[in-house]
Every structure is written in C-alpha cells, then in structure tokens.
Design a protein around this motif. Structure first.
Motif, PDB file in Angstrom:
ATOM      1  N   GLU A  26     -17.256   5.549   0.025  1.00 39.55           N
ATOM      2  CA  GLU A  26     -17.114   5.575   1.487  1.00 39.55           C
ATOM      3  C   GLU A  26     -17.729   4.320   2.104  1.00 39.55           C
ATOM      4  O   GLU A  26     -17.175   3.734   3.040  1.00 39.55           O
ATOM      5  N   GLU A  27     -18.873   3.900   1.580  1.00 40.06           N
ATOM      6  CA  GLU A  27     -19.499   2.687   2.087  1.00 40.06           C
ATOM      7  C   GLU A  27     -18.635   1.468   1.787  1.00 40.06           C
ATOM      8  O   GLU A  27     -18.496   0.573   2.637  1.00 40.06           O
ATOM      9  N   ARG A  28     -18.042   1.430   0.601  1.00 41.30           N
ATOM     10  CA  ARG A  28     -17.147   0.316   0.270  1.00 41.30           C
ATOM     11  C   ARG A  28     -15.956   0.267   1.216  1.00 41.30           C
ATOM     12  O   ARG A  28     -15.559  -0.810   1.672  1.00 41.30           O
ATOM     13  N   LEU A  29     -15.384   1.438   1.522  1.00 41.36           N
ATOM     14  CA  LEU A  29     -14.250   1.483   2.434  1.00 41.36           C
ATOM     15  C   LEU A  29     -14.642   0.956   3.807  1.00 41.36           C
ATOM     16  O   LEU A  29     -13.927   0.147   4.409  1.00 41.36           O
ATOM     17  N   TYR A  30     -15.798   1.402   4.304  1.00 41.39           N
ATOM     18  CA  TYR A  30     -16.258   0.953   5.628  1.00 41.39           C
ATOM     19  C   TYR A  30     -16.404  -0.566   5.656  1.00 41.39           C
ATOM     20  O   TYR A  30     -15.988  -1.225   6.615  1.00 41.39           O
ATOM     21  N   SER A 174     -14.594   9.476  11.989  1.00 42.45           N
ATOM     22  CA  SER A 174     -14.261   8.182  11.398  1.00 42.45           C
ATOM     23  C   SER A 174     -12.870   7.731  11.831  1.00 42.45           C
ATOM     24  O   SER A 174     -12.061   8.520  12.328  1.00 42.45           O
ATOM     25  N   VAL A 175     -12.600   6.443  11.628  1.00 41.13           N
ATOM     26  CA  VAL A 175     -11.272   5.896  11.915  1.00 41.13           C
ATOM     27  C   VAL A 175     -10.190   6.674  11.161  1.00 41.13           C
ATOM     28  O   VAL A 175      -9.153   7.037  11.732  1.00 41.13           O
ATOM     29  N   ALA A 176     -10.427   6.938   9.876  1.00 39.66           N
ATOM     30  CA  ALA A 176      -9.400   7.622   9.075  1.00 39.66           C
ATOM     31  C   ALA A 176      -9.153   9.040   9.568  1.00 39.66           C
ATOM     32  O   ALA A 176      -8.010   9.503   9.609  1.00 39.66           O
ATOM     33  N   ARG A 177     -10.222   9.782   9.923  1.00 42.23           N
ATOM     34  CA  ARG A 177     -10.043  11.127  10.476  1.00 42.23           C
ATOM     35  C   ARG A 177      -9.186  11.075  11.739  1.00 42.23           C
ATOM     36  O   ARG A 177      -8.285  11.901  11.930  1.00 42.23           O
ATOM     37  N   ARG A 279     -19.712   4.167  11.587  1.00 42.68           N
ATOM     38  CA  ARG A 279     -19.085   4.958  10.538  1.00 42.68           C
ATOM     39  C   ARG A 279     -18.516   6.272  11.046  1.00 42.68           C
ATOM     40  O   ARG A 279     -17.545   6.778  10.504  1.00 42.68           O
ATOM     41  N   ARG A 280     -19.141   6.838  12.055  1.00 41.02           N
ATOM     42  CA  ARG A 280     -18.750   8.178  12.495  1.00 41.02           C
ATOM     43  C   ARG A 280     -18.378   8.250  13.974  1.00 41.02           C
ATOM     44  O   ARG A 280     -18.410   9.320  14.568  1.00 41.02           O
ATOM     45  N   ARG A 281     -18.021   7.134  14.538  1.00 42.57           N
ATOM     46  CA  ARG A 281     -17.541   7.126  15.926  1.00 42.57           C
ATOM     47  C   ARG A 281     -16.407   6.111  16.037  1.00 42.57           C
ATOM     48  O   ARG A 281     -16.522   4.984  15.547  1.00 42.57           O
ATOM     49  N   THR A 282     -15.328   6.528  16.693  1.00 46.38           N
ATOM     50  CA  THR A 282     -14.102   5.739  16.731  1.00 46.38           C
ATOM     51  C   THR A 282     -13.636   5.536  18.160  1.00 46.38           C
ATOM     52  O   THR A 282     -13.639   6.463  18.968  1.00 46.38           O
ATOM     53  N   ARG A 283     -13.231   4.309  18.451  1.00 47.24           N
ATOM     54  CA  ARG A 283     -12.685   3.970  19.770  1.00 47.24           C
ATOM     55  C   ARG A 283     -11.164   3.918  19.664  1.00 47.24           C
ATOM     56  O   ARG A 283     -10.609   3.346  18.714  1.00 47.24           O
ATOM     57  N   GLU A 321     -17.908  14.221   8.233  1.00 46.38           N
ATOM     58  CA  GLU A 321     -17.315  13.520   9.360  1.00 46.38           C
ATOM     59  C   GLU A 321     -16.392  12.399   8.890  1.00 46.38           C
ATOM     60  O   GLU A 321     -15.352  12.135   9.478  1.00 46.38           O
ATOM     61  N   GLU A 322     -16.797  11.699   7.829  1.00 47.67           N
ATOM     62  CA  GLU A 322     -15.915  10.702   7.249  1.00 47.67           C
ATOM     63  C   GLU A 322     -14.887  11.405   6.373  1.00 47.67           C
ATOM     64  O   GLU A 322     -15.180  12.394   5.720  1.00 47.67           O
ATOM     65  N   LEU A 323     -13.697  10.890   6.382  1.00 42.36           N
ATOM     66  CA  LEU A 323     -12.590  11.537   5.689  1.00 42.36           C
ATOM     67  C   LEU A 323     -12.807  11.483   4.180  1.00 42.36           C
ATOM     68  O   LEU A 323     -13.017  10.411   3.616  1.00 42.36           O
ATOM     69  N   PRO A 324     -12.800  12.635   3.498  1.00 41.10           N
ATOM     70  CA  PRO A 324     -12.979  12.613   2.044  1.00 41.10           C
ATOM     71  C   PRO A 324     -11.691  12.192   1.350  1.00 41.10           C
ATOM     72  O   PRO A 324     -10.779  12.978   1.180  1.00 41.10           O
ATOM     73  N   VAL A 325     -11.612  10.930   0.986  1.00 44.07           N
ATOM     74  CA  VAL A 325     -10.403  10.461   0.334  1.00 44.07           C
ATOM     75  C   VAL A 325     -10.322  10.932  -1.101  1.00 44.07           C
ATOM     76  O   VAL A 325      -9.306  10.742  -1.750  1.00 44.07           O
ATOM     77  N   ASP A 326     -11.392  11.530  -1.585  1.00 44.41           N
ATOM     78  CA  ASP A 326     -11.326  12.213  -2.874  1.00 44.41           C
ATOM     79  C   ASP A 326     -10.371  13.400  -2.710  1.00 44.41           C
ATOM     80  O   ASP A 326     -10.632  14.334  -1.963  1.00 44.41           O
TER      81      ASP A 326
END
Length: 361
Positions: A26-30, A174-177, A279-283, A321-326
């Motif tokens: 998740e950190e790598r994705l961010y 997150s952006v992905a969510r 990481r957990r707030r999206t505009r 809150e971040e999308l689990p891409v797993d």
C-alpha cells in the motif's frame, strides 16, 4: 487484456500472478501515484488569485501567470508564509507578508524592502510540471516525467452538451476507494434504489472489461433506472423504469468518464478526477453534462448531490480505509465485480513499478 472468469475459482475469477498487496505494498502504491498527473484545480478557477491545494500531504500554490498555469511549493523563501495568500502581480506571484515576488520559474525577482538585492539572490521556489486538460489543471510532484496522459472529456468542447461543474469536495477515503465506487455496479440497486437501480431486480449481467492504452474500457448493461428524475426525463416510453447502458473510460489511476444512455439519442456524461490529499483523504473534481434537458441545471445539480449523499457514508465506512488490492482480502462476485477487480489488478502492477500501457490495437 480482457478479464477471464473461472466458475471453479473463488469468486468466479481465475487469478493469475501476484495478487497480494500488504501494508508495504500500500505504501509503494501511494508513492507510485506521485509519478502520475494529479488534478489540482478547475481551469476556470485560475483567474486573478492563487489557489492553495494539498497533494500528498504537501501544500501547493497554483496560479495562472501571464495566461499559463503553474504549480509551486506554497511557502515563501523569506519567512515561510503561504504564497497562496498572496496575489498575482502581472506575471509574478507576490507574497502577502513582505511582498517578495517570484516569476514563473519560481525565482525571486523583487524584494521591496531591499530593491538593491533584486537579481542577486539565488533563492527559488520548488515548482512542478503543470498542464491543462479536460477542464482541469494537473501537476506531478515526482520530479520525473509523468506516467500516462491526464484524462480527457471531449464532450466539454461539444456545443451540443451543457455541463455543470461542481465545487471540489473531499472524502475520508483513498483515491482508489473513491474512484472504484463509480463502476461498482452492484451498489446501484441498493444504495441508489428508486433512482439508479431497483433492489428487487439487482442482478448484474456479464459485461466487457478491456485494458486499452492507459485506460480500462467498460461497457455494461442494461441497468434498471427510474424515469421520474431529470436524468431520465427524456426517455420516450411508458413505465416507471428504463434500461440504461453505460460506457466507462477509467483513466488509470485517478479519473473516469461515464456515458450513460438516457433515451434513444440522449447522452448523460459524468466526468470525475480525484487526487490524494493524503493516504486516507481524497479531493474530487466533478463535471456533469448532457445533450438534452439543457434548461434544467438546478435539477441536475440537486440530483448529483442526492447521489453523493447516498454514496459518501458507505464509502467512508469501508475498512480498511485504503482499498485492499489483495484480491483475497475481500469477497468478489463473479461477473458483477469484473471492472473493479481488473482495476485493482492494474493497481498492483503500479505498486510493483510495472507501469506499462496496454496495447491499443
């Protein structure tokens, strides 16, 4: 690349390759998202004053100087005040505190208290590449050439369409969510029952998902929608419901355009781009357009806020809150979740640094 399905596989999907994304992933994705263009303002908002935005937990000042958009670090080199509180002075950005002025390259060009120092200081603002596309201003903070082009919305330039632009808003997700909520088809019937779906007829037919260039292309339907609202006001048949078809262009990793049928020739357009405040707030930046009912702006405005009000508490409630891409971390429904699963698979590739466009042939 087309999504493959296997009835014997968990969730009905044949999952190939790495589908794991732990906390380190998740950190790598961010961090990888910093290598893409991110929306920071509506083009029309850059007029005679700078704007402050927060992107990746970093405060930026966005300004139009001599007709062109620029993005700078929002901190004056003199005493650290926010340049976004300042003013545009010709082709310079001038600080509100002591009047220091910076040119389009971020170089200090005027120090009112000691004009003899003008041109002698080497102080510069950090600046970032900035372009305008799809009615938005975009920047990239990585220091590298941005990956993938920004999104586009050709209908914005089509005189047959009328668009509404909505004030930017922020959600705690997150952006992905946020982005996958738009093409999570199963939620229409339940979250938007009586408008964009019917909970008593919630089945989702198989649909096409394709990677093309830097996009996901999705064509899906029919979706049961109700006709007693402005979106479907032009539908020409008797009955309370209408079967709509939807075409999506998901611009990886942070934007999407939906064309939804609203009659035989009527086209409803929803165009959205999102950016990480952190990481957990999206505009979110939103356009809503259509080629019909051109005199009913207020009704389209009100309907959009109804839809957002229904979605927000659901999306913000999702854990983590971040999308689990797993793909093993959440259950997936065969066929219905094909678009969101393919989106997550592409995010895994991005997190791993495998950022290549798909074939366009």
């Amino acid at each position: 690349m087309t999504m493959t399905q296997d009835p014997a596989a968990p969730g009905g999907f044949e999952v190939q390759g790495n589908t794991q994304l732990d906390m380190a992933g998740e950190e790598r994705l961010y961090q990888q998202l910093k290598r893409f263009w991110q929306p920071v303002a509506f083009s029309d908002d850059l007029t005679d004053s700078p704007h402050q935005v927060t992107l990746f937990d970093t405060r930026l000042a966005v300004a139009r100087l001599d007709g062109r958009a620029y993005t700078f670090s929002d901190i004056c080199r003199h005493r650290g005040s926010a340049l976004s509180l300042g003013r545009i002075d010709g082709c310079m950005l001038r600080c509100a505190y002591h009047g220091w002025a910076y040119d389009a390259e971020g170089t200090v060009v005027d120090i009112p208290a000691r004009p003899e120092l003008n041109g002698k200081l080497t102080a510069r603002l950090p600046s970032y590449p900035t372009i305008e596309a799809g009615g938005l201003v975009w920047t990239c903070v990585s220091g590298e050439t941005p990956l993938f082009p920004p999104s586009e919305c050709p209908e914005l330039d089509d005189p047959a369409y009328r668009f509404l632009r909505f004030d930017p808003y922020e959600w705690d997700c997150s952006v992905a969510r946020r982005l996958e909520n738009y093409f999570d088809f199963s939620h229409f019937a339940h979250v938007h029952h009586g408008i964009l779906g019917d909970r008593d007829e919630a089945e989702i037919a198989d649909y096409d998902v394709e990677r093309r260039g830097s996009e996901l292309r999705i064509t899906a339907g029919p979706f049961i929608e109700y006709t007693d609202n402005v979106k479907n006001s032009a539908v020409n048949h008797d009955g309370l419901t209408y079967e709509a078809w939807k075409r999506y262009r998901v611009f990886m990793p942070n934007a999407m355009k939906l064309n939804s049928s609203a009659g035989e020739t009527e086209d409803f357009v929803l165009y959205v781009a999102v950016a990480p405040v952190n990481r957990r707030r999206t505009r979110c930046f939103t356009f809503v357009g259509r080629n019909y009912a051109l005199d009913r702006d207020q009704e389209f405005h009100d309907m959009q806020y109804v839809i957002l009000g229904q979605d927000q508490p659901i999306v913000e409630s999702q854990r983590p809150e971040e999308l689990p891409v797993d793909l093993t971390a959440e259950m997936h429904v065969k066929g219905a979740d094909a678009g969101t699963v393919e989106y997550r698979r592409w995010l895994i590739s991005i997190a791993d640094g495998k950022i290549e466009p798909a074939p366009t042939d």
